[in-house]
Design a protein around this motif. Sequence first.
Motif, PDB file in Angstrom:
ATOM      1  N   GLY A  84       0.792  -1.226   0.000  1.00  0.00           N
ATOM      2  CA  GLY A  84       0.000   0.000   0.000  1.00  0.00           C
ATOM      3  C   GLY A  84       0.820   1.270   0.000  1.00  0.00           C
ATOM      4  O   GLY A  84       0.300   2.348   0.322  1.00  0.00           O
ATOM      5  N   GLY A  87      -0.491   4.956  -0.374  1.00  0.00           N
ATOM      6  CA  GLY A  87      -1.899   5.045  -0.011  1.00  0.00           C
ATOM      7  C   GLY A  87      -2.172   5.961   1.168  1.00  0.00           C
ATOM      8  O   GLY A  87      -3.313   6.345   1.406  1.00  0.00           O
ATOM      9  N   ALA A 100      -4.101   0.082   1.709  1.00  0.00           N
ATOM     10  CA  ALA A 100      -3.659  -0.935   0.759  1.00  0.00           C
ATOM     11  C   ALA A 100      -4.837  -1.815   0.355  1.00  0.00           C
ATOM     12  O   ALA A 100      -5.810  -1.955   1.098  1.00  0.00           O
ATOM     13  CB  ALA A 100      -2.558  -1.795   1.389  1.00  0.00           C
ATOM     14  N   TYR A 101      -4.739  -2.433  -0.812  1.00  0.00           N
ATOM     15  CA  TYR A 101      -5.899  -3.212  -1.257  1.00  0.00           C
ATOM     16  C   TYR A 101      -6.205  -4.430  -0.387  1.00  0.00           C
ATOM     17  O   TYR A 101      -7.376  -4.797  -0.258  1.00  0.00           O
ATOM     18  CB  TYR A 101      -5.791  -3.586  -2.742  1.00  0.00           C
ATOM     19  CG  TYR A 101      -4.792  -4.665  -3.117  1.00  0.00           C
ATOM     20  CD1 TYR A 101      -5.059  -6.006  -2.888  1.00  0.00           C
ATOM     21  CD2 TYR A 101      -3.612  -4.343  -3.766  1.00  0.00           C
ATOM     22  CE1 TYR A 101      -4.162  -6.994  -3.262  1.00  0.00           C
ATOM     23  CE2 TYR A 101      -2.710  -5.324  -4.142  1.00  0.00           C
ATOM     24  CZ  TYR A 101      -2.981  -6.645  -3.890  1.00  0.00           C
ATOM     25  OH  TYR A 101      -2.091  -7.618  -4.267  1.00  0.00           O
ATOM     26  N   TYR A 286      -5.770   2.004  -4.900  1.00  0.00           N
ATOM     27  CA  TYR A 286      -5.845   0.731  -4.178  1.00  0.00           C
ATOM     28  C   TYR A 286      -7.288   0.274  -3.996  1.00  0.00           C
ATOM     29  O   TYR A 286      -7.577  -0.932  -4.002  1.00  0.00           O
ATOM     30  CB  TYR A 286      -5.134   0.847  -2.835  1.00  0.00           C
ATOM     31  CG  TYR A 286      -3.627   0.921  -2.962  1.00  0.00           C
ATOM     32  CD1 TYR A 286      -2.912  -0.096  -3.590  1.00  0.00           C
ATOM     33  CD2 TYR A 286      -2.910   1.999  -2.455  1.00  0.00           C
ATOM     34  CE1 TYR A 286      -1.531  -0.028  -3.725  1.00  0.00           C
ATOM     35  CE2 TYR A 286      -1.526   2.074  -2.576  1.00  0.00           C
ATOM     36  CZ  TYR A 286      -0.841   1.056  -3.213  1.00  0.00           C
ATOM     37  OH  TYR A 286       0.528   1.127  -3.349  1.00  0.00           O
TER      38      TYR A 286
END
Length: 301
Positions: A84, A87, A100-101, A286
């Motif tokens: 991430g 982010g 983060a995803y 993200y």
Amino acid sequence: MRPEASRNPRAPRVPRAFRAAALLASAAVLALLTACSASPGSAEPPRGAATAAPTPTAAPDPFPKEPLTASTRYVAVGDSFAAGMGGGDEQGKCRLSPAAYPPVFARKAGIDLVVNAACAGATTSDLLKHQLIALDDRTDLVTVSIGGNDLGVAAIAGDCAAGKAAACRNEVTAALSLLNVLPDRLDTVYSAIAQAAPNARIVVTGYTLLYDSSDPNAPDFGTAAALNAATLGLNEVIRQAVDEQRADGKPMEYLPVDFAGHAIGDRRPWLNTTGPDVFHPTAAGYAEYASRLIQLLGKAQ
């Protein structure tokens, strides 16, 4: 300590350039034969001639379409795109971000993110040495983003973002020359992940294109085109490596992600355009990765 992943002996790998050329040639021949057989002057087959054999049944998809549940145990591994970086609110040397995803996807999907073991700067070797410990036979789902740092993307990002066009293009060219060593590294990593998490589905995320390079008159068109070409090459190597794992029966899926309309050069990019996080997704970027994962896997039922 977890034993190292073993690899089954295989026939020598066919160079990918040769394989691609063979596929193109086969496609051309098939197209030619199809055109000839469909021509108006084609003679009908004689009566009593043998009919064509039935088309073989396609092999079952090794990636099961199982619904997620609230008890799905999810582990993320990989590099800065999984950690991430960029982010916001990143923590520690690995630059882990709550945007983060992996955590965003886990929250939206309603599943249990056991750990995000990803780390900014991680290479395939780093993942093998430091991240496999996060996986075990209780892991149900793994996502992985890896491969870019094996090509030296950090140096590329610095010079390209600084406007050093010649150095940028030279480094991109050098990175492309390293693509031929990446397939075996990815094969080793993907096999090791599958062995460390034998009951898990594995999703391999691609890297988004950085630039909207649709305008050839843009001042940085050459740089944008070079970086996009490198990203396309990297993604294709990743996709082919995943295809080989699937052919071996591994429950693995390649997930491409596209920031169309939100790349650098667009009005609202989902990528950082300056600073130490340049070329990494923003929180919105993200979130798009997380959305794509939900499209693929769904939400907990």
